[in-house]
Design a protein around this motif. Structure first.
Motif, PDB file in Angstrom:
ATOM      1  N   THR A 133       0.424  -0.865  -0.139  1.00  0.00           N
ATOM      2  CA  THR A 133      -0.290  -0.026   0.166  1.00  0.00           C
ATOM      3  C   THR A 133       1.212   1.231  -0.224  1.00  0.00           C
ATOM      4  O   THR A 133       0.787   2.171  -0.907  1.00  0.00           O
ATOM      5  CB  THR A 133      -0.939  -0.304   1.561  1.00  0.00           C
ATOM      6  N   ALA A 204     -10.981   5.394  -3.407  1.00  0.00           N
ATOM      7  CA  ALA A 204     -11.306   5.870  -1.486  1.00  0.00           C
ATOM      8  C   ALA A 204     -10.011   6.697  -1.339  1.00  0.00           C
ATOM      9  O   ALA A 204      -9.683   7.873  -0.241  1.00  0.00           O
ATOM     10  CB  ALA A 204     -10.963   4.152  -1.336  1.00  0.00           C
ATOM     11  N   LYS A 205      -9.140   6.152  -2.282  1.00  0.00           N
ATOM     12  CA  LYS A 205      -7.266   7.659  -1.754  1.00  0.00           C
ATOM     13  C   LYS A 205      -8.030   8.860  -2.159  1.00  0.00           C
ATOM     14  O   LYS A 205      -7.905   9.958  -0.569  1.00  0.00           O
ATOM     15  CB  LYS A 205      -6.604   7.504  -2.537  1.00  0.00           C
ATOM     16  N   ARG A 207     -10.925  10.113  -1.764  1.00  0.00           N
ATOM     17  CA  ARG A 207     -12.109  10.435  -0.246  1.00  0.00           C
ATOM     18  C   ARG A 207     -11.804  10.567   0.556  1.00  0.00           C
ATOM     19  O   ARG A 207     -12.163  10.967   1.457  1.00  0.00           O
ATOM     20  CB  ARG A 207     -13.356   9.283   0.462  1.00  0.00           C
ATOM     21  N   GLU A 209      -9.406   8.413   2.916  1.00  0.00           N
ATOM     22  CA  GLU A 209      -9.312   6.860   3.283  1.00  0.00           C
ATOM     23  C   GLU A 209      -7.927   7.560   4.504  1.00  0.00           C
ATOM     24  O   GLU A 209      -6.804   7.222   3.809  1.00  0.00           O
ATOM     25  CB  GLU A 209      -9.787   6.194   2.673  1.00  0.00           C
ATOM     26  N   GLY A 210      -7.764   7.286   4.924  1.00  0.00           N
ATOM     27  CA  GLY A 210      -6.854   6.889   5.851  1.00  0.00           C
ATOM     28  C   GLY A 210      -5.835   5.595   5.900  1.00  0.00           C
ATOM     29  O   GLY A 210      -6.758   4.446   5.293  1.00  0.00           O
ATOM     30  N   TRP A 212      -5.011   2.867   7.262  1.00  0.00           N
ATOM     31  CA  TRP A 212      -4.831   1.596   7.767  1.00  0.00           C
ATOM     32  C   TRP A 212      -6.503   1.329   7.191  1.00  0.00           C
ATOM     33  O   TRP A 212      -6.773   0.390   7.324  1.00  0.00           O
ATOM     34  CB  TRP A 212      -4.849   2.108   9.779  1.00  0.00           C
ATOM     35  N   ARG A 213      -7.550   2.199   6.947  1.00  0.00           N
ATOM     36  CA  ARG A 213      -8.967   1.960   6.430  1.00  0.00           C
ATOM     37  C   ARG A 213      -8.780   1.217   5.511  1.00  0.00           C
ATOM     38  O   ARG A 213      -9.416   0.731   5.211  1.00  0.00           O
ATOM     39  CB  ARG A 213      -9.411   3.591   7.096  1.00  0.00           C
ATOM     40  N   LEU A 214      -8.151   1.776   4.835  1.00  0.00           N
ATOM     41  CA  LEU A 214      -7.873   1.651   3.411  1.00  0.00           C
ATOM     42  C   LEU A 214      -7.575   0.091   3.446  1.00  0.00           C
ATOM     43  O   LEU A 214      -7.764  -0.594   2.361  1.00  0.00           O
ATOM     44  CB  LEU A 214      -6.520   2.540   2.849  1.00  0.00           C
ATOM     45  N   ARG A 217     -10.313  -1.327   5.280  1.00  0.00           N
ATOM     46  CA  ARG A 217     -11.572  -1.529   4.445  1.00  0.00           C
ATOM     47  C   ARG A 217     -11.541  -1.965   2.738  1.00  0.00           C
ATOM     48  O   ARG A 217     -12.464  -2.170   2.972  1.00  0.00           O
ATOM     49  CB  ARG A 217     -12.054  -0.238   4.739  1.00  0.00           C
ATOM     50  N   GLU A 218     -10.690  -1.749   2.374  1.00  0.00           N
ATOM     51  CA  GLU A 218     -10.458  -2.375   0.938  1.00  0.00           C
ATOM     52  C   GLU A 218     -10.162  -3.164   0.619  1.00  0.00           C
ATOM     53  O   GLU A 218     -10.161  -3.438  -0.596  1.00  0.00           O
ATOM     54  CB  GLU A 218      -9.782  -0.862   0.333  1.00  0.00           C
TER      55      GLU A 218
END
Length: 307
Positions: A133, A204-205, A207, A209-210, A212-214, A217-218
């Motif tokens: 990531t 998602a990026k 939006r 999103e941090g 860890w959440r990326l 969650r993704e």
């Protein structure tokens, strides 16, 4: 007649295993929720038999003190007693009940192997997903460290580290987990690299999103299927590694019951035609094959292939 009898026995054992797998699948379909029933109906008989064996091993490991006829470390008679109505599998080299040791070995060997595999996956999956990531220098550093560690044969590396740091259970778990986490890292990173280039990851990026959440969650939900299948395979390798180290004297230490050390301690009996030392080895082989049956089914499901 000798080979024919062996062939007939082999066919009978295979048929009994398939019937046991079918019965387990039938009962499991009745007893489980609707969402799980749908998956169980697609399970082949080999996977059903594998799940049955795994359930039995878990049951024996949890309730070992209640199932075993004698305590794990108690000397109950002379050494190398033959099988009889009191000691169903005889006694070992110190006069301890072999059946009880075999039962307690399920708790020790399988339990420690599961904890070790879980720790290896925690370390390897987190670092692998993080490297894929973030990329850049972090990916390069982690990948090169893993390459160096994987260049050393795992068994030799384990023997070296255990000789240096000792053979306590925490050390054993940590050493094998770190070594096996390199394999998990490679898989997690490889799978994640194919996911991070997808459009929904870019969205998602955007939006905001941090990191860890990326990851959680993704990326992780889409990488879960191959990781779950790898967990089963990695458990087999860890399980065999612990047994091999115990056989070499650097695994679980006496007087703790362990299948690898049981084979070593009672190997003398094989010279006299006694198959008792082969029973712990058979327990190791049966669990390994059963886990692979289930893993093969999960890999087939994850691939999306149809029968």
């Amino acid at each position: 007649m000798g080979p024919l009898i062996v062939l007939l026995w082999a066919v009978a054992v295979i048929a009994a295993c398939l019937v046991a797998g079918w019965l387990f699948r039938t009962v499991a379909i009745v007893a489980t929720p609707h969402t799980i029933k749908r998956e169980l109906r697609t399970a082949p008989l080999t996977a059903s038999f594998g799940m049955l064996v795994i359930v039995i091993y878990i049951f024996v490991a949890i309730f070992a003190p209640l199932i075993a006829p004698f305590p794990e470390r108690e000397i109950v008679g002379p050494e190398y007693m033959p099988w009889d109505h009191i000691h169903l599998l005889g006694t070992d080299n110190l006069g301890r009940d072999m059946l009880s040791r075999l039962i307690f070995g399920a708790r020790n060997t399988v339990g420690i192997a599961f904890v070790t595999t879980a720790l290896a996956f925690l370390i390897g999956a987190i670092l692998g997903l993080l490297a894929a990531t973030v990329g850049g220098w972090l990916d390069q550093i982690l990948s090169r460290v893993v390459d160096v560690l994987m260049a050393i044969p795992a068994l030799i590396f384990s023997l070296l580290l255990l000789t240096i740091f000792g053979t306590s259970i925490p050390t054993l778990i940590l050493v094998i987990a770190v070594i096996d986490s390199t394999r998990v890292f490679r898989l997690a990173r490889s799978v994640a690299l194919n996911i991070v280039v997808m459009d929904y990851i870019e969205a998602a990026k955007l939006r905001g999103e941090g990191l860890w959440r990326l990851i959680t969650r993704e990326i992780l939900p889409n990488a879960l299927a191959p990781l779950v299948a790898e967990f089963g395979l990695r458990f087999c390798f860890v399980f065999l590694a612990i047994s091999a180290l115990s056989f070499l004297g650097l695994g679980l230490q006496p007087p703790m019951a362990d299948w690898g050390s049981m084979v070593k301690e009672n190997a003398t009996l094989i010279s006299f035609g006694d198959i008792t030392p082969l029973l712990p080895a058979g327990a190791i082989a049966l669990l390994t094959v059963s886990v692979n049956f289930v893993v093969d089914w999960q890999l087939h499901r994850a691939s999306g292939l149809k029968e």
